[in-house]
Write an enzyme that holds these catalytic residues in place. Structure first.
Site, PDB file in Angstrom:
ATOM      1  N   GLU A 194       0.845  -1.186   0.000  1.00  0.00           N
ATOM      2  CA  GLU A 194       0.000   0.000   0.000  1.00  0.00           C
ATOM      3  C   GLU A 194       0.887   1.244   0.000  1.00  0.00           C
ATOM      4  OE1 GLU A 194      -2.716  -0.087   3.285  1.00  0.00           O
ATOM      5  OE2 GLU A 194      -3.515  -2.050   2.771  1.00  0.00           O
ATOM      6  N   HIS A 205      -8.053   0.731   1.588  1.00  0.00           N
ATOM      7  CA  HIS A 205      -7.821   0.897   3.031  1.00  0.00           C
ATOM      8  C   HIS A 205      -8.627   2.085   3.578  1.00  0.00           C
ATOM      9  CE1 HIS A 205      -4.676  -0.077   6.348  1.00  0.00           C
ATOM     10  NE2 HIS A 205      -5.853   0.219   6.865  1.00  0.00           N
TER      11      HIS A 205
END
Length: 324
Positions: A264, A286
């Protein structure tokens, strides 16, 4: 004593969130984002650092003799080298449980999307409107399943897991827990194999540790029902992504919804995008934690930790050194 407080990454909270004023003598500097290369310069005179996601490692902390406190505007503590902080008297605080309801609701939303399929049918109607699909009297393009009566398996037993169980029971679901730590037992707590084989929906709600990394791999996914769905709003890496991709491509499980990934922010060439056009797969960036309500509570508590520290108190959410 006057403090110099530096907020390293205010982009980590939404534009609607109001940052409270600190009620003590201080100077305040805020940055949208701080790269690792920025840290030492920006924190050179800071006594307090506030961060949503910017890591503070030993190589940075060694160069910041004035730093006395780090307030983490998040629950996890893995972005700070805690051992160094404890050894050098730097107080570190976090905000546990601020998104318990928020993340639990996101799990429920993903579950409804994969079982009830409202967005799939909406996209079908968009195609009909564009003339790509002919209208019909009855549509069975996507399987629709009731939520009530299904079994939800939860890996974990923290505040998010318990709130999720409460919501699921309210929907008429049966709930099973697997507690890897073994601290809890009794009604509802069963071995992992039973959670895997009995669950219609499996939700991951444990932190990423050496013990939980790749906890759900090919062997575990193969034990799930062929029409079961897997939801991970915890951390990337708990579910082995290569094994999950394989399971979905080979249709050995019914679907999956991910809010977290190993890498990420995600790269456009990430293998996970092999699944992106599948109707039984959901990928979010997320965001399960980031409702406006949760973010406001998060920043309020993160700043309150700083206030308690500045008042000479031990902050309520100070991270204590773990002793053997």
């Amino acid at each position: 004593m006057s403090h110099h407080v530096v907020f390293l990454d205010h982009e980590g909270i939404g534009p609607s969130v109001k940052v409270p004023q600190l009620p003590f003598v201080h100077t305040w500097t805020s940055y949208s984002y701080s790269s690792p290369e920025d840290l030492v310069g920006r924190l050179q005179d800071a006594t307090v650092a506030l961060t949503c996601s910017v890591p503070l490692r030993t190589e940075h902390l060694q160069q910041l003799p004035k730093l006395k406190m780090i307030s983490l505007a998040l629950t996890g503590t893995d972005i700070v080298d805690l051992d160094y902080c404890h050894e050098h008297g730097i107080v570190v605080t976090n905000v546990p449980g601020y998104a318990a309801n928020t993340v639990a609701e996101h799990v429920i939303a993903m579950m409804f999307e994969l079982l009830r399929r409202p967005s799939s049918y909406h996209r079908l109607m968009q195609k009909i409107h564009r003339g790509e699909v002919s209208p019909r009297n009855i549509y069975f393009d996507f399987r629709i399943r009731d939520v009530a009566g299904k079994t939800l398996g939860i890996i974990g037993n923290g505040v998010i897991a318990r709130r999720l169980a409460e919501l699921a029971r309210g929907l008429g679901m049966k709930v099973l827990f697997y507690d890897k730590g073994g601290e809890f037992s009794g009604t509802g707590f069963v071995p992992l194999e039973q959670v895997l084989t009995c669950s219609d929906v499996l939700s991951v709600n444990v932190p990423l540790t050496d013990e939980t990394r790749n906890m759900l791999g090919a062997r575990e996914l193969a034990q799930m029902k062929r029409d079961a769905i897997l939801i991970n709003t915890a951390r990337g890496g708990i579910v082995n992504e290569a094994a999950l991709i394989d399971a979905l491509l080979n249709e050995t499980i019914g679907g999956a919804a991910l809010d977290v990934l190993v890498n990420e922010p995600v790269d456009i060439d990430d293998p996970i995008f092999q699944l992106i056009d599948r109707d039984n797969f959901i990928l979010n960036p997320h965001v399960a934690w980031s409702s406006e309500d949760a973010m406001q509570g998060l920043i309020d508590k993160a700043l309150n930790n700083i206030v308690q520290f500045a008042n000479g108190e031990t902050p309520q959410f100070a991270i204590q050194k773990v002793t053997a």
